[in-house]
Design a protein around this motif. Structure first.
Motif, PDB file in Angstrom:
ATOM      1  N   TRP A  29     -56.414 -33.882 -59.508  1.00  0.00           N
ATOM      2  CA  TRP A  29     -55.545 -33.367 -58.445  1.00  0.00           C
ATOM      3  C   TRP A  29     -55.450 -34.396 -57.323  1.00  0.00           C
ATOM      4  CZ3 TRP A  29     -55.595 -29.712 -53.949  1.00  0.00           C
ATOM      5  CH2 TRP A  29     -54.343 -29.152 -53.754  1.00  0.00           C
ATOM      6  N   GLY A  30     -56.546 -35.083 -57.055  1.00  0.00           N
ATOM      7  CA  GLY A  30     -56.506 -36.169 -56.084  1.00  0.00           C
ATOM      8  C   GLY A  30     -55.550 -37.267 -56.491  1.00  0.00           C
ATOM      9  N   VAL A  31     -55.571 -37.640 -57.773  1.00  0.00           N
ATOM     10  CA  VAL A  31     -54.660 -38.671 -58.278  1.00  0.00           C
ATOM     11  C   VAL A  31     -53.208 -38.216 -58.121  1.00  0.00           C
ATOM     12  CG1 VAL A  31     -53.888 -39.851 -60.387  1.00  0.00           C
ATOM     13  CG2 VAL A  31     -56.325 -39.676 -59.874  1.00  0.00           C
ATOM     14  N   ILE A  32     -52.936 -36.972 -58.463  1.00  0.00           N
ATOM     15  CA  ILE A  32     -51.569 -36.436 -58.347  1.00  0.00           C
ATOM     16  C   ILE A  32     -51.104 -36.441 -56.897  1.00  0.00           C
ATOM     17  CG2 ILE A  32     -50.191 -34.323 -58.560  1.00  0.00           C
ATOM     18  CD1 ILE A  32     -51.896 -33.760 -61.120  1.00  0.00           C
ATOM     19  N   LEU A  33     -51.973 -36.030 -55.983  1.00  0.00           N
ATOM     20  CA  LEU A  33     -51.590 -35.991 -54.565  1.00  0.00           C
ATOM     21  C   LEU A  33     -51.393 -37.385 -53.987  1.00  0.00           C
ATOM     22  CD1 LEU A  33     -53.858 -33.110 -53.215  1.00  0.00           C
ATOM     23  CD2 LEU A  33     -51.389 -33.056 -53.607  1.00  0.00           C
ATOM     24  N   LEU A  34     -52.079 -38.370 -54.530  1.00  0.00           N
ATOM     25  CA  LEU A  34     -51.940 -39.746 -54.034  1.00  0.00           C
ATOM     26  C   LEU A  34     -50.789 -40.506 -54.696  1.00  0.00           C
ATOM     27  CD1 LEU A  34     -55.691 -40.750 -53.736  1.00  0.00           C
ATOM     28  CD2 LEU A  34     -54.077 -40.313 -51.872  1.00  0.00           C
ATOM     29  N   ALA A  35     -50.145 -39.907 -55.681  1.00  0.00           N
ATOM     30  CA  ALA A  35     -48.997 -40.554 -56.325  1.00  0.00           C
ATOM     31  C   ALA A  35     -47.874 -40.733 -55.298  1.00  0.00           C
ATOM     32  CB  ALA A  35     -48.519 -39.703 -57.500  1.00  0.00           C
ATOM     33  N   PRO A  36     -46.996 -41.710 -55.522  1.00  0.00           N
ATOM     34  CA  PRO A  36     -45.937 -41.982 -54.541  1.00  0.00           C
ATOM     35  C   PRO A  36     -44.986 -40.804 -54.297  1.00  0.00           C
ATOM     36  CG  PRO A  36     -46.018 -43.702 -56.216  1.00  0.00           C
ATOM     37  CD  PRO A  36     -46.979 -42.647 -56.624  1.00  0.00           C
ATOM     38  N   GLU A  37     -44.762 -39.990 -55.305  1.00  0.00           N
ATOM     39  CA  GLU A  37     -43.875 -38.848 -55.145  1.00  0.00           C
ATOM     40  C   GLU A  37     -44.588 -37.725 -54.411  1.00  0.00           C
ATOM     41  OE1 GLU A  37     -44.797 -39.587 -58.549  1.00  0.00           O
ATOM     42  OE2 GLU A  37     -43.457 -41.288 -58.470  1.00  0.00           O
ATOM     43  N   GLN A  38     -43.816 -36.889 -53.717  1.00  0.00           N
ATOM     44  CA  GLN A  38     -44.401 -35.739 -53.034  1.00  0.00           C
ATOM     45  C   GLN A  38     -44.762 -34.693 -54.080  1.00  0.00           C
ATOM     46  OE1 GLN A  38     -42.074 -34.193 -49.832  1.00  0.00           O
ATOM     47  NE2 GLN A  38     -43.464 -32.499 -49.450  1.00  0.00           N
ATOM     48  N   ALA A  39     -46.016 -34.279 -54.104  1.00  0.00           N
ATOM     49  CA  ALA A  39     -46.489 -33.346 -55.123  1.00  0.00           C
ATOM     50  C   ALA A  39     -46.377 -31.890 -54.671  1.00  0.00           C
ATOM     51  CB  ALA A  39     -47.937 -33.650 -55.491  1.00  0.00           C
ATOM     52  N   MET A  40     -46.460 -31.649 -53.377  1.00  0.00           N
ATOM     53  CA  MET A  40     -46.443 -30.279 -52.870  1.00  0.00           C
ATOM     54  C   MET A  40     -45.081 -29.950 -52.263  1.00  0.00           C
ATOM     55  SD  MET A  40     -50.194 -29.591 -51.216  1.00  0.00           S
ATOM     56  CE  MET A  40     -50.253 -30.924 -50.057  1.00  0.00           C
ATOM     57  N   SER A  41     -44.779 -28.660 -52.291  1.00  0.00           N
ATOM     58  CA  SER A  41     -43.543 -28.216 -51.660  1.00  0.00           C
ATOM     59  C   SER A  41     -43.674 -28.347 -50.142  1.00  0.00           C
ATOM     60  CB  SER A  41     -43.264 -26.755 -52.032  1.00  0.00           C
ATOM     61  OG  SER A  41     -44.217 -25.905 -51.419  1.00  0.00           O
ATOM     62  N   GLU A  42     -42.557 -28.195 -49.468  1.00  0.00           N
ATOM     63  CA  GLU A  42     -42.571 -28.311 -48.006  1.00  0.00           C
ATOM     64  C   GLU A  42     -43.458 -27.234 -47.375  1.00  0.00           C
ATOM     65  OE1 GLU A  42     -39.345 -28.044 -44.450  1.00  0.00           O
ATOM     66  OE2 GLU A  42     -38.757 -29.110 -46.263  1.00  0.00           O
ATOM     67  N   ALA A  43     -43.391 -26.018 -47.901  1.00  0.00           N
ATOM     68  CA  ALA A  43     -44.212 -24.931 -47.365  1.00  0.00           C
ATOM     69  C   ALA A  43     -45.698 -25.205 -47.578  1.00  0.00           C
ATOM     70  CB  ALA A  43     -43.825 -23.603 -48.006  1.00  0.00           C
ATOM     71  N   SER A  44     -46.052 -25.712 -48.755  1.00  0.00           N
ATOM     72  CA  SER A  44     -47.449 -26.038 -49.037  1.00  0.00           C
ATOM     73  C   SER A  44     -47.933 -27.162 -48.137  1.00  0.00           C
ATOM     74  CB  SER A  44     -47.625 -26.444 -50.500  1.00  0.00           C
ATOM     75  OG  SER A  44     -47.270 -25.405 -51.356  1.00  0.00           O
TER      76      SER A  44
END
Length: 133
Positions: A29-44
């Motif tokens: 999950w850390g790797v996904i969050l650090l990826a260049p693309e935004q992983a979470m929605s605006e509300a999250s």
């Protein structure tokens, strides 16, 4: 020496598979969050920002905690006389992390796949505490 360490880790692995799973979940999950693309929605993102965490900061924290948890599991699996305190501590911290994440996502009002993942990780950590103690 190296072979005996690997044998000890292998022998203890099956009894700790849930701990390895949750450590991998933290790390990935850390790797996904650090990826260049935004992983979470605006509300999250807004919910976590209100708690003081940007997506990058949360990703870095998850990546580090996952790596530390993996190292602790390797060391604890390799040492002949194991103590449960490191495993209990890791699971306890994991409970807090998954609870924090679940509550923050719940406050967004968005129903998503997080419902199947993060509360279950929270429950898995409770099982890990019980099994390690």
């Amino acid at each position: 020496m190296t072979v005996s360490v690997l044998v000890q880790i292998r022998e203890r692995f099956s009894g700790r598979i849930l701990e390895w799973y949750v450590a991998a979940q933290l790390l990935l999950w850390g790797v996904i969050l650090l990826a260049p693309e935004q992983a979470m929605s605006e509300a999250s993102s807004r919910a976590f920002a209100q708690a003081g965490f940007s997506e990058d900061r949360l990703g870095t924290l998850m990546l580090l905690l996952g790596a530390v948890r993996f190292c602790a599991l390797i060391v604890n699996g390799a040492v002949p006389n194991v103590t449960p305190f490191v495993r209990i501590g890791g699971a306890y911290i994991g409970c807090g992390i998954w609870f924090f994440i679940s509550v923050n996502l719940f406050t967004t009002g968005h129903v998503g796949t997080w419902i199947a993942a993060w509360p279950m990780a929270f429950i898995a950590e409770f099982i890990n505490i019980y099994r390690a103690s």
